[in-house]
Design a protein around this motif. Structure first.
Motif, PDB file in Angstrom:
ATOM      1  N   GLU A 181     -23.496  35.720  18.034  1.00 48.48           N
ATOM      2  CA  GLU A 181     -22.679  35.959  19.226  1.00 48.48           C
ATOM      3  C   GLU A 181     -21.527  34.966  19.234  1.00 48.48           C
ATOM      4  OE1 GLU A 181     -23.054  38.412  21.482  1.00 48.48           O
ATOM      5  OE2 GLU A 181     -24.745  39.146  20.293  1.00 48.48           O
ATOM      6  N   VAL A 182     -20.316  35.479  19.367  1.00 49.86           N
ATOM      7  CA  VAL A 182     -19.127  34.625  19.409  1.00 49.86           C
ATOM      8  C   VAL A 182     -18.301  34.990  20.631  1.00 49.86           C
ATOM      9  CG1 VAL A 182     -19.021  34.245  16.917  1.00 49.86           C
ATOM     10  CG2 VAL A 182     -17.826  36.184  17.907  1.00 49.86           C
ATOM     11  N   GLY A 183     -17.386  34.116  20.969  1.00 48.66           N
ATOM     12  CA  GLY A 183     -16.513  34.318  22.109  1.00 48.66           C
ATOM     13  C   GLY A 183     -16.450  33.043  22.928  1.00 48.66           C
ATOM     14  N   ASP A 184     -15.501  33.004  23.840  1.00 51.42           N
ATOM     15  CA  ASP A 184     -15.363  31.838  24.712  1.00 51.42           C
ATOM     16  C   ASP A 184     -15.030  32.324  26.112  1.00 51.42           C
ATOM     17  OD1 ASP A 184     -12.656  32.529  24.654  1.00 51.42           O
ATOM     18  OD2 ASP A 184     -12.199  31.074  23.103  1.00 51.42           O
TER      19      ASP A 184
ATOM     20  N   HIS B  41     -17.716  38.060  24.973  1.00 50.75           N
ATOM     21  CA  HIS B  41     -18.641  37.791  23.883  1.00 50.75           C
ATOM     22  C   HIS B  41     -18.799  39.035  23.031  1.00 50.75           C
ATOM     23  CE1 HIS B  41     -20.041  33.784  24.831  1.00 50.75           C
ATOM     24  NE2 HIS B  41     -19.975  34.123  26.105  1.00 50.75           N
ATOM     25  N   CYS B  42     -18.883  38.843  21.746  1.00 53.06           N
ATOM     26  CA  CYS B  42     -19.087  39.975  20.854  1.00 53.06           C
ATOM     27  C   CYS B  42     -20.039  39.564  19.738  1.00 53.06           C
ATOM     28  CB  CYS B  42     -17.772  40.497  20.290  1.00 53.06           C
ATOM     29  SG  CYS B  42     -16.878  39.311  19.287  1.00 53.06           S
ATOM     30  N   SER B  43     -20.584  40.556  19.095  1.00 52.79           N
ATOM     31  CA  SER B  43     -21.524  40.321  18.007  1.00 52.79           C
ATOM     32  C   SER B  43     -20.806  40.445  16.673  1.00 52.79           C
ATOM     33  CB  SER B  43     -22.664  41.332  18.054  1.00 52.79           C
ATOM     34  OG  SER B  43     -23.387  41.199  19.246  1.00 52.79           O
ATOM     35  N   LYS B  44     -21.044  39.490  15.826  1.00 53.52           N
ATOM     36  CA  LYS B  44     -20.577  39.538  14.444  1.00 53.52           C
ATOM     37  C   LYS B  44     -21.816  39.415  13.573  1.00 53.52           C
ATOM     38  CE  LYS B  44     -16.181  39.579  15.360  1.00 53.52           C
ATOM     39  NZ  LYS B  44     -15.344  40.704  15.045  1.00 53.52           N
TER      40      LYS B  44
ATOM     41  N   ILE C 233     -22.208  46.647   6.931  1.00 55.79           N
ATOM     42  CA  ILE C 233     -21.345  46.055   7.951  1.00 55.79           C
ATOM     43  C   ILE C 233     -21.710  44.589   8.160  1.00 55.79           C
ATOM     44  CG2 ILE C 233     -20.664  46.159  10.378  1.00 55.79           C
ATOM     45  CD1 ILE C 233     -21.274  49.194  10.198  1.00 55.79           C
ATOM     46  N   PHE C 234     -20.760  43.721   7.813  1.00 52.40           N
ATOM     47  CA  PHE C 234     -20.880  42.295   8.101  1.00 52.40           C
ATOM     48  C   PHE C 234     -19.477  41.714   8.083  1.00 52.40           C
ATOM     49  CE2 PHE C 234     -21.745  43.082   3.648  1.00 52.40           C
ATOM     50  CZ  PHE C 234     -20.895  42.221   2.985  1.00 52.40           C
ATOM     51  N   SER C 235     -19.259  40.700   8.906  1.00 52.53           N
ATOM     52  CA  SER C 235     -17.928  40.113   8.991  1.00 52.53           C
ATOM     53  C   SER C 235     -17.788  38.873   8.122  1.00 52.53           C
ATOM     54  CB  SER C 235     -17.571  39.777  10.443  1.00 52.53           C
ATOM     55  OG  SER C 235     -18.566  38.993  11.029  1.00 52.53           O
ATOM     56  N   LYS C 236     -18.900  38.314   7.688  1.00 57.66           N
ATOM     57  CA  LYS C 236     -18.847  37.109   6.864  1.00 57.66           C
ATOM     58  C   LYS C 236     -20.025  37.114   5.907  1.00 57.66           C
ATOM     59  CE  LYS C 236     -17.110  33.007   5.974  1.00 57.66           C
ATOM     60  NZ  LYS C 236     -15.839  32.889   5.307  1.00 57.66           N
TER      61      LYS C 236
ATOM     62  N   VAL D 177     -18.065  31.710  11.630  1.00 57.81           N
ATOM     63  CA  VAL D 177     -17.520  33.019  12.002  1.00 57.81           C
ATOM     64  C   VAL D 177     -16.262  32.843  12.855  1.00 57.81           C
ATOM     65  CG1 VAL D 177     -17.962  35.100  13.370  1.00 57.81           C
ATOM     66  CG2 VAL D 177     -19.693  34.271  11.778  1.00 57.81           C
ATOM     67  N   GLN D 178     -16.300  31.909  13.802  1.00 56.44           N
ATOM     68  CA  GLN D 178     -15.130  31.692  14.656  1.00 56.44           C
ATOM     69  C   GLN D 178     -13.945  31.168  13.848  1.00 56.44           C
ATOM     70  OE1 GLN D 178     -17.007  29.282  17.715  1.00 56.44           O
ATOM     71  NE2 GLN D 178     -16.989  31.010  19.133  1.00 56.44           N
TER      72      GLN D 178
END
Length: 137
Positions: A65-68, A73-76, A108-111, A130-131
């Motif tokens: 979970e990322v976001g500030d 917040h979103c899922s990566k 599907i993956f971002s990193k 991730v961020q």
């Protein structure tokens, strides 16, 4: 002998991590002789971390979970590769081919990360990586 992926169980674990209606946040894919199988799923990072042993090699698919406060917040999703210090050179080398087989399912993956020390297996570290990657775009 070539590695055989237990596709049915790997797909089930992959889908469970991606499903917003479950609390599953990770899946571990381990070797059972020449088979790559789902070694476990869950939402407790310490439980996932227990799979990362000195004599084992594995892949993990993790929801981060990322976001500030300014962003929702979103899922990566992160694909991890691990081999312990006691894993042979041959087994390490085979992982690159086996990762290709796994990536035919885990699309599907971002990193993608190779984990070098067990200290990197924390939600905070994965979120930071991730961020940082997101800021690069």
């Amino acid at each position: 002998m070539a590695t055989i992926v237990d596709k049915e169980n790997v797909i089930q674990a992959y889908d469970a991590v991606r499903d917003v209606n479950t609390d599953i946040t990770w899946a571990v894919f381990k070797y059972d002789n020449n088979y790559l199988v789902c070694g476990g799923v869950g939402n407790d990072f310490d439980e996932m971390k227990s799979h990362f042993t000195d004599d084992d090699r594995l892949f993990a698919y993790v929801c981060v979970e990322v976001g500030d406060s300014y962003a929702q917040h979103c899922s990566k999703f992160v694909l991890l590769t691990w081999f312990g210090p006691q894993v042979s050179v041959i087994q390490r080398a085979r992982m690159s081919t086996d990762k290709g087989l796994l990536k035919e399912i885990v699309l599907i993956f971002s990193k993608e990360l190779h984990i070098e020390t067990i200290d990197q297996v924390t939600p905070e570290y994965l979120r930071k990586v991730v961020q940082e990657d997101m800021r690069a775009y």
